[in-house]
Design a protein around this motif. Structure first.
Motif, PDB file in Angstrom:
ATOM      1  N   TRP A  71      -8.663  -9.621  -8.286  1.00 12.93           N
ATOM      2  CA  TRP A  71      -8.263 -10.613  -7.119  1.00 12.93           C
ATOM      3  C   TRP A  71      -7.203 -10.583  -6.394  1.00 12.93           C
ATOM      4  O   TRP A  71      -6.259  -9.691  -6.677  1.00 12.93           O
ATOM      5  N   ARG A  72      -7.160 -10.864  -5.174  1.00 12.33           N
ATOM      6  CA  ARG A  72      -6.121 -10.817  -4.259  1.00 12.33           C
ATOM      7  C   ARG A  72      -5.399 -12.353  -3.688  1.00 12.33           C
ATOM      8  O   ARG A  72      -6.385 -12.893  -3.487  1.00 12.33           O
ATOM      9  N   ASN A  73      -4.197 -12.591  -3.985  1.00 11.87           N
ATOM     10  CA  ASN A  73      -3.906 -13.853  -3.673  1.00 11.87           C
ATOM     11  C   ASN A  73      -2.290 -13.862  -3.451  1.00 11.87           C
ATOM     12  O   ASN A  73      -1.789 -12.774  -3.147  1.00 11.87           O
TER      13      ASN A  73
ATOM     14  N   SER B   3       0.715  -1.314  -0.155  1.00 11.05           N
ATOM     15  CA  SER B   3      -0.108   0.150   0.046  1.00 11.05           C
ATOM     16  C   SER B   3       0.950   1.525   0.050  1.00 11.05           C
ATOM     17  O   SER B   3       2.061   1.061   0.027  1.00 11.05           O
TER      18      SER B   3
ATOM     19  N   ILE C  69      -2.331  -5.210   3.146  1.00  9.25           N
ATOM     20  CA  ILE C  69      -2.123  -6.288   2.317  1.00  9.25           C
ATOM     21  C   ILE C  69      -1.099  -7.183   2.996  1.00  9.25           C
ATOM     22  O   ILE C  69      -0.132  -6.426   3.427  1.00  9.25           O
TER      23      ILE C  69
ATOM     24  N   GLU D 291       1.311 -11.273  -0.127  1.00 13.02           N
ATOM     25  CA  GLU D 291       0.098 -11.329  -0.942  1.00 13.02           C
ATOM     26  C   GLU D 291       0.149 -10.108  -1.941  1.00 13.02           C
ATOM     27  O   GLU D 291       1.208  -9.105  -1.919  1.00 13.02           O
ATOM     28  N   MET D 292      -0.415 -10.297  -3.037  1.00 14.59           N
ATOM     29  CA  MET D 292      -0.564  -9.245  -4.214  1.00 14.59           C
ATOM     30  C   MET D 292      -1.981  -8.959  -4.555  1.00 14.59           C
ATOM     31  O   MET D 292      -2.794  -9.863  -4.425  1.00 14.59           O
ATOM     32  N   GLU D 293      -2.358  -7.927  -5.264  1.00 12.15           N
ATOM     33  CA  GLU D 293      -3.572  -7.658  -5.753  1.00 12.15           C
ATOM     34  C   GLU D 293      -3.504  -7.201  -7.107  1.00 12.15           C
ATOM     35  O   GLU D 293      -2.919  -6.165  -7.588  1.00 12.15           O
TER      36      GLU D 293
ATOM     37  N   MET E  20      -5.393  -3.449  -9.171  1.00 11.90           N
ATOM     38  CA  MET E  20      -5.532  -2.592  -8.203  1.00 11.90           C
ATOM     39  C   MET E  20      -5.296  -1.155  -8.840  1.00 11.90           C
ATOM     40  O   MET E  20      -4.464  -0.948  -9.851  1.00 11.90           O
TER      41      MET E  20
ATOM     42  N   PRO F 271     -10.161  -1.206  -5.361  1.00 10.71           N
ATOM     43  CA  PRO F 271      -9.982  -2.761  -5.196  1.00 10.71           C
ATOM     44  C   PRO F 271      -9.782  -3.192  -6.614  1.00 10.71           C
ATOM     45  O   PRO F 271     -10.279  -2.731  -7.602  1.00 10.71           O
TER      46      PRO F 271
END
Lengths: 333, 202
Positions: free
Chosen positions: A226-228, A195, A208, A212-214, A217, A223
């Motif tokens: 996906w975030r994983n 962030s 976050i 993790e990554m998003e 974004m 948002p």
């Protein structure tokens, strides 16, 4: 919050003071609001003016691209906040050389409202204005709702192309048309790893986890898709190219430019790791890459992450892309 | 009758109310947006208040100055919309030193329409437009100042609750549509605080 600053309230004003102090050959503050940056030497009389604007926190966007063959003036708000309509009106006045002014900026509700209002305000100065919005972020809305998409790094290409057309002496309608053509031919997608913190908020815009990554974004932490768990570079680049090419297919003989952009904290090293995949995918589809850009062109302060921007060229756009430009952050020719 | 003295009184109350309510408005706005709603209103009203001594008797000119205080101090959507609404009312009462309570409904409707055009939003979308729409309707046909004030206040309060369960449809809050269900809309809540202060019941 771990930032180098004096007080959050002075963050933007002091940043602009420093920017103008560092590059007086390119930039000057215009008017008394302290939030309008114009070219050190105004464009020649009769040249179409181009203004942009939006929140701070994205350097070189927007202010950095004030320069020959690019923007004439820019209004800058607080971090991630729209400038006021009065400041935008001031920027329009600074950009006007008697041939009208193109407002060229990203599709965000507040900016749109204020630039529209600024247009009403400068009607009293008899300045004719047109508008082209960038809505290049493919992750921000489906193709059938393209007009709702956010504008991100695609702005860099639009500034370049519109700026070159204006510098070449084209009139307001022609500059507006080619800017719209560039806006229609550009697509972007981003991925964030961490962030950023708006100074006046004092805490990260979103949370976050370390691993993790998003995907998808937005540049203010909107948002994504996906975030994983964080994936290897080639998998990230592959999916980002999939998303771009699904939205704007590229085929045999196409000529494209591509921008592999750091959102701030991601170092150039990692951008080059990603660029291998970008090049292989585009050339694998039979396209030729023109003037690739790899670096920090549109950021979200200290956010770690990357965005890819793809611009499909025709002869006209390629000529304008290759034309000279000069500002503190980008020089062509 | 609303004249310069009434306007100055309302400005004083509204500036004080916005300063008092700023933390609460920032907080509710921060859940869905960028959390600057209270700052926007406070800064704008401080600027309005600074111009109070030179406020013209022509209410159109006076309200135009109020609008300009917001366009100068704020780039937030709410500040710009608020300025747009004030400008619409300023235009409607241009050249007059007073207007009657019976005209309030029409003036609110004028503000609503101008703000709708500026914000490119629809009615029913859980925005400040829905508060204004409810206020315009509730005050229509009324002429007693106390009744008009009461009807406007009640309408604004009821609108916030009536839309509470709906998802947000515009602006940053739209991307948190699901989360926004069960939350009061910050812009609608701010309008309730505004009308409470202006009508002297804050």
């Amino acid at each position: 919050m771990k930032k180098i600053l004096n007080t959050p309230a002075d963050y933007v004003d002091e940043m602009l003071d420093g920017l103008v102090a560092a590059y007086p050959e390119f930039y000057r503050l215009h008017g008394d609001s302290h939030r309008v940056v114009a070219r050190a030497q105004a464009g020649r009389a009769g040249k179409v003016g181009i203004v942009s604007g939006g929140g701070s926190g994205h350097l070189p966007i927007f202010t950095g691209y004030v320069g020959t063959g690019l923007l004439d003036a820019c209004a800058i708000g607080d971090v991630f906040a729209s400038p006021s309509s009065e400041q935008m009106a001031d920027a329009i006045r600074a950009a006007d050389q008697g041939a009208g002014v193109l407002r060229l900026y990203g599709n965000y509700g507040g900016d749109v409202m204020n630039f529209d209002m600024a247009g009403d305000l400068v009607e009293f100065d008899d300045i004719r204005c047109t508008t082209v919005l960038l809505a290049d972020d493919v992750a921000s809305a489906a193709p059938e709702e393209r007009e709702k998409r956010r504008g991100v790094a695609g702005m860099v290409y639009a500034f370049k192309i519109a700026g070159a057309a204006a510098e070449a002496g084209q009139d307001l309608d022609a500059v507006t048309r080619v800017a719209q053509k560039a806006a229609d031919a550009v697509r972007s997608v981003g991925a964030a790893l961490s962030s950023c913190t708006v100074p006046q908020a004092g805490r990260p815009t979103f949370d976050i986890a370390e691993d993790e990554m998003e995907m998808g974004m937005g540049i203010h932490g909107e948002p994504g898709v996906w975030r994983n768990k964080l994936r290897p570079a080639d998998a990230i680049a592959g999916e980002m190219m999939d998303r771009l090419l699904a939205d704007m297919p590229v085929g045999q003989g196409d000529r494209v430019s591509v921008l592999v952009n750091s959102l701030g904290a991601t170092p150039p090293e990692e951008l080059y790791i990603l660029y291998r995949v970008v090049k292989a995918r585009l050339e694998g589809a039979g396209a030729s890459i023109v003037m690739p850009l790899v670096g920090r062109y549109a950021t979200s302060m200290e956010m770690a992450g990357v965005s890819f921007t793809l611009l499909k060229l025709d002869e006209e756009l390629e000529g304008l892309l290759r034309a000279p430009c000069d500002c503190a952050f980008w020089r062509v020719g | 009758m609303i004249d310069r003295a009434a306007l100055l009184g309302a400005i004083g109350r509204l500036a004080a109310a916005m300063e008092r309510e700023a933390p609460a408005l920032n907080e509710i706005d921060g859940a869905l947006g960028d959390g600057d709603l209270g700052i926007t209103m406070t800064r704008g009203m401080q600027a309005v208040q600074q111009g109070m001594a030179e406020m013209p008797a022509d209410l159109g000119q006076a309200l135009l100055r109020c609008a300009q205080a917001f366009t100068k101090t704020s780039g937030s959507s709410y500040g710009t919309l608020f300025a747009t609404g004030l400008m619409a009312v300023a235009k409607a009462v241009k050249g007059r030193e007073s207007f009657e309570a019976s005209e309030v409904s029409g003036l609110i409707a004028a503000a609503r329409d101008a703000m709708q055009a500026r914000g490119k939003a629809e009615l029913g979308g859980k925005t400040v437009l829905d508060s204004l729409d409810a206020m315009a309707k509730a005050t229509a046909g009324l002429s007693d100042p106390a009744e008009v004030a009461c009807a406007a206040r009640e309408a604004a309060r009821e609108a916030v609750e009536a839309f509470r369960e709906r998802p947000a449809t515009v602006g940053r809050a739209r991307i948190f549509a699901e989360k926004s269900r069960t939350m009061r809309d910050p812009g609608m809540l701010a309008m309730t605080r505004i009308v409470e202060a202006v009508t002297g019941e804050a």
